[in-house]
Design a protein around this motif. Structure first.
Motif, mmCIF file in Angstrom:
data_model
loop_
_atom_site.group_PDB
_atom_site.id
_atom_site.type_symbol
_atom_site.label_atom_id
_atom_site.label_comp_id
_atom_site.label_asym_id
_atom_site.label_seq_id
_atom_site.Cartn_x
_atom_site.Cartn_y
_atom_site.Cartn_z
ATOM 1 N N ARG A 1 38.867 3.765 -40.105
ATOM 2 C CA ARG A 1 38.324 5.126 -40.149
ATOM 3 C C ARG A 1 37.800 5.584 -38.794
ATOM 4 N NH1 ARG A 1 35.376 4.759 -46.083
ATOM 5 N NH2 ARG A 1 37.283 5.173 -47.290
ATOM 6 N N GLY A 2 37.146 4.677 -38.058
ATOM 7 C CA GLY A 2 36.641 5.044 -36.739
ATOM 8 C C GLY A 2 37.769 5.471 -35.811
ATOM 9 N N ARG A 3 38.859 4.704 -35.832
ATOM 10 C CA ARG A 3 40.015 5.038 -34.996
ATOM 11 C C ARG A 3 40.642 6.356 -35.436
ATOM 12 N NH1 ARG A 3 45.593 1.502 -34.502
ATOM 13 N NH2 ARG A 3 46.624 2.842 -32.983
ATOM 14 N N ALA A 4 40.718 6.584 -36.753
ATOM 15 C CA ALA A 4 41.307 7.825 -37.260
ATOM 16 C C ALA A 4 40.514 9.045 -36.788
ATOM 17 C CB ALA A 4 41.353 7.787 -38.793
ATOM 18 N N VAL A 5 39.195 8.965 -36.884
ATOM 19 C CA VAL A 5 38.341 10.076 -36.437
ATOM 20 C C VAL A 5 38.492 10.294 -34.931
ATOM 21 C CG1 VAL A 5 35.947 10.822 -36.141
ATOM 22 C CG2 VAL A 5 36.688 9.844 -38.317
ATOM 23 N N SER A 6 38.578 9.195 -34.161
ATOM 24 C CA SER A 6 38.700 9.318 -32.708
ATOM 25 C C SER A 6 40.015 9.994 -32.326
ATOM 26 C CB SER A 6 38.596 7.942 -32.039
ATOM 27 O OG SER A 6 39.742 7.155 -32.313
ATOM 28 N N ILE A 7 41.087 9.774 -33.115
ATOM 29 C CA ILE A 7 42.373 10.420 -32.848
ATOM 30 C C ILE A 7 42.259 11.930 -33.039
ATOM 31 C CG2 ILE A 7 44.741 10.698 -33.717
ATOM 32 C CD1 ILE A 7 44.750 7.680 -34.250
ATOM 33 N N VAL A 8 41.571 12.337 -34.108
ATOM 34 C CA VAL A 8 41.390 13.774 -34.353
ATOM 35 C C VAL A 8 40.574 14.416 -33.237
ATOM 36 C CG1 VAL A 8 40.399 15.491 -35.922
ATOM 37 C CG2 VAL A 8 41.575 13.480 -36.848
ATOM 38 N N VAL A 9 39.468 13.777 -32.862
ATOM 39 C CA VAL A 9 38.606 14.309 -31.805
ATOM 40 C C VAL A 9 39.337 14.322 -30.461
ATOM 41 C CG1 VAL A 9 36.461 13.934 -30.530
ATOM 42 C CG2 VAL A 9 36.509 13.617 -33.001
ATOM 43 N N ALA A 10 40.204 13.314 -30.236
ATOM 44 C CA ALA A 10 40.945 13.228 -28.973
ATOM 45 C C ALA A 10 41.874 14.419 -28.776
ATOM 46 C CB ALA A 10 41.744 11.930 -28.914
ATOM 47 N N ILE B 1 42.343 15.322 -16.580
ATOM 48 C CA ILE B 1 42.566 13.876 -16.483
ATOM 49 C C ILE B 1 41.238 13.157 -16.237
ATOM 50 C CG2 ILE B 1 43.648 12.061 -15.096
ATOM 51 C CD1 ILE B 1 45.977 14.049 -14.623
ATOM 52 N N ALA B 2 40.447 13.708 -15.309
ATOM 53 C CA ALA B 2 39.132 13.112 -15.025
ATOM 54 C C ALA B 2 38.238 13.152 -16.264
ATOM 55 C CB ALA B 2 38.467 13.845 -13.864
ATOM 56 N N SER B 3 38.344 14.231 -17.046
ATOM 57 C CA SER B 3 37.549 14.352 -18.270
ATOM 58 C C SER B 3 37.931 13.280 -19.280
ATOM 59 C CB SER B 3 37.732 15.740 -18.892
ATOM 60 O OG SER B 3 37.341 16.752 -17.994
ATOM 61 N N PHE B 4 39.236 13.038 -19.399
ATOM 62 C CA PHE B 4 39.712 12.021 -20.330
ATOM 63 C C PHE B 4 39.190 10.639 -19.935
ATOM 64 C CE2 PHE B 4 42.905 8.893 -21.718
ATOM 65 C CZ PHE B 4 42.914 9.157 -23.083
ATOM 66 N N ILE B 5 39.252 10.343 -18.624
ATOM 67 C CA ILE B 5 38.719 9.064 -18.125
ATOM 68 C C ILE B 5 37.218 8.996 -18.375
ATOM 69 C CG2 ILE B 5 38.368 7.645 -16.061
ATOM 70 C CD1 ILE B 5 40.967 8.870 -14.954
ATOM 71 N N GLY B 6 36.540 10.136 -18.191
ATOM 72 C CA GLY B 6 35.102 10.193 -18.417
ATOM 73 C C GLY B 6 34.724 9.913 -19.860
ATOM 74 N N GLN C 1 41.197 17.541 -28.896
ATOM 75 C CA GLN C 1 40.550 18.520 -28.019
ATOM 76 C C GLN C 1 40.471 18.007 -26.588
ATOM 77 O OE1 GLN C 1 37.242 20.879 -29.139
ATOM 78 N NE2 GLN C 1 37.599 20.701 -31.328
ATOM 79 N N THR C 2 40.281 16.694 -26.413
ATOM 80 C CA THR C 2 40.250 16.134 -25.064
ATOM 81 C C THR C 2 41.607 16.278 -24.393
ATOM 82 O OG1 THR C 2 38.601 14.516 -25.792
ATOM 83 C CG2 THR C 2 39.706 14.082 -23.716
ATOM 84 N N VAL C 3 42.686 15.995 -25.135
ATOM 85 C CA VAL C 3 44.037 16.124 -24.592
ATOM 86 C C VAL C 3 44.340 17.574 -24.234
ATOM 87 C CG1 VAL C 3 46.503 15.836 -25.127
ATOM 88 C CG2 VAL C 3 44.863 14.077 -25.788
ATOM 89 N N SER C 4 43.728 18.521 -24.961
ATOM 90 C CA SER C 4 43.957 19.936 -24.643
ATOM 91 C C SER C 4 43.459 20.278 -23.242
ATOM 92 C CB SER C 4 43.271 20.841 -25.680
ATOM 93 O OG SER C 4 41.859 20.855 -25.509
ATOM 94 N N GLY D 1 41.195 23.267 -29.097
ATOM 95 C CA GLY D 1 40.709 23.025 -27.740
ATOM 96 C C GLY D 1 41.383 23.915 -26.721
ATOM 97 N N THR D 2 42.705 24.075 -26.865
ATOM 98 C CA THR D 2 43.438 24.941 -25.939
ATOM 99 C C THR D 2 42.971 26.380 -26.062
ATOM 100 O OG1 THR D 2 45.370 23.485 -26.103
ATOM 101 C CG2 THR D 2 45.735 25.681 -25.208
ATOM 102 N N GLU D 3 42.832 26.844 -27.312
ATOM 103 C CA GLU D 3 42.363 28.213 -27.564
ATOM 104 C C GLU D 3 40.967 28.444 -26.990
ATOM 105 O OE1 GLU D 3 41.141 31.900 -29.072
ATOM 106 O OE2 GLU D 3 43.165 31.105 -28.865
#
Length: 402
Positions: free
Chosen positions: A125-134, A245-250, A136-139, A16-18
């Motif tokens: 599994r749902g939570r695990a996948v959401s952590i991986v996807v998150a 930050i707004a994106s994360f809340i979104g 890019q959001t944290v980036s 995500g950062t890249e």
């Protein structure tokens, strides 16, 4: 929760950062590489286009490859690409580094989601996948503004080296700590593309394409846009941080809203707010320099981040409802379409900067998200027609959700 999954999230964070940090570095890179801002923006186009085209191809070709080896190798590719970018002395070498990085990113992302599902217990599994996807959001919240700050405080090359180092750390951790993960098997390209023959799915994916083209046409040139408001480099870092930050809340709001009021109500709400924020960002540019205008522009940018990323989880929720048991394949198409939109947005935004001004990008971006709203209406009508005829894979669930 298996803590090793966080190494997959770190890999997603690096990707995500890249992928996104070029927007904050654009004026600096253009000056260092002796090219125009519009041409520098095509570095985003190259990364996104290579990712979009090669990710499904490489995922198909490596479908029977052991997952740990695949994840390690893909992150090594990403790290090498960033190192090449950090040492680049010309636009050609920078472009080469971005292409190599995109190849690694396109291989890692689908593999990471599959590995997270394998490592987690069935009920997690749902939570695990959401952590991986998150990752890019944290980036968006940390990686992109941090990269901009590093470039302004030290040197733009260090930004790429840091991302390369983070990627290498994730690669080594995966290689040393993960067990061998059996492949899930390959899905052929013909089977993947066959879903585009379903009108309601095709129109839904075109909705994503128009949305992505709109948001990335502006985000790629956000530094140029806010320079027109009189913002300096450090102020732009603050803007990017607030937008993240707004994106994360979104993202969180979009997921909750999709569960409570249904994706068929959440998606148009997000697109209406997004379109308004984009038009406002260009409209305010005509009053740049007047008291309070910069604050209003930052507020509009925060609304852009919130509504732009509120759309994504709701749209994914809707696609899962439309595709039923084939949701994994359709979501992989959604990922490719998103990166095609990123490439188109960066390219079109560059044309606006070259032939008009950066201050007018919001009008183009807003027109694209308005088109996304129209395409959503078409897709919704097709979905309801399929539901009434009883042909939709998840007609009852999808129809009830809206």
């Amino acid at each position: 929760m298996d803590k090793r999954i966080f190494w997959l999230a770190l890999g997603s964070f690096a990707i995500g950062t890249e992928g996104f940090m070029i927007g904050g570095l654009l004026p600096t890179l253009a000056a260092a590489l002796h090219v125009s801002t519009a041409l520098a923006g095509q570095l985003v186009t190259a990364f996104s286009l290579v990712y979009a085209v090669t990710s499904p191809l490489l995922t198909t070709l490596t479908g029977r490859m052991e997952r740990r080896t695949l994840l390690f190798g893909s992150l090594l590719l990403l790290a090498v690409g960033n190192v090449v970018c950090g040492f680049a002395s010309s636009y050609g070498w920078m472009l080469t580094g971005r292409i190599v990085a995109a190849l690694g990113a396109g291989l890692f992302s689908p593999g990471a989601v599959a590995a997270a599902s394998t490592l987690a217990a069935p009920e997690k599994r749902g939570r695990a996948v959401s952590i991986v996807v998150a990752g890019q959001t944290v980036s968006l919240i940390l990686g992109v503004p941090f990269g901009t700050w590093v470039a302004l405080t030290f040197d733009w090359r260090m930004t790429f080296w840091i991302v390369g180092g983070v990627t290498l750390l994730a690669a080594l951790a995966i290689q040393l700590q993960f067990p061998r993960v059996a492949p899930a098997g390959a899905v052929g390209m013909r089977e993947r593309l066959s879903y585009l023959k379903q009108p309601e799915l095709l129109s839904a994916l075109l909705t994503t394409l128009a949305w992505a083209t709109g948001i990335f046409s502006l985000f790629t040139y956000v530094s140029e846009l806010f320079a027109g408001y009189g913002a300096g480099g450090r102020m732009i870092s603050v803007v990017l941080c607030l937008t993240g930050i707004a994106s994360f809340i979104g993202v969180r709001t979009g997921g909750i809203a999709a569960d409570r009021i249904g994706p068929n109500r959440t998606v148009p709400l997000a697109l209406i707010m997004l379109t308004a924020s984009l038009f406002l960002l260009s409209a305010l540019n005509g009053f740049a320099g007047r008291p309070g205008i910069l604050v209003l522009a930052v507020s509009a940018m925060a609304l852009y981040g919130f509504s732009g990323y509120m759309f994504n989880p709701a749209q994914q929720h809707r696609l899962i409802g439309l595709s039923g048991p084939s949701s994994g394949i359709v979501l992989s198409l959604q990922s490719s379409v998103l990166y095609v939109g990123s490439a188109l947005g960066a390219s079109a935004g560059g044309a606006v900067v070259r032939f008009a001004t950066a201050g007018e990008i919001g009008y183009f971006a807003g027109a694209m998200t308005a088109m996304s709203l129209v395409l959503f209406a078409v897709s919704l009508r097709l979905e309801r027609r399929e539901a009434h005829s009883g042909h939709s894979p998840a007609a009852d669930d999808s129809g009830a959700s809206g």
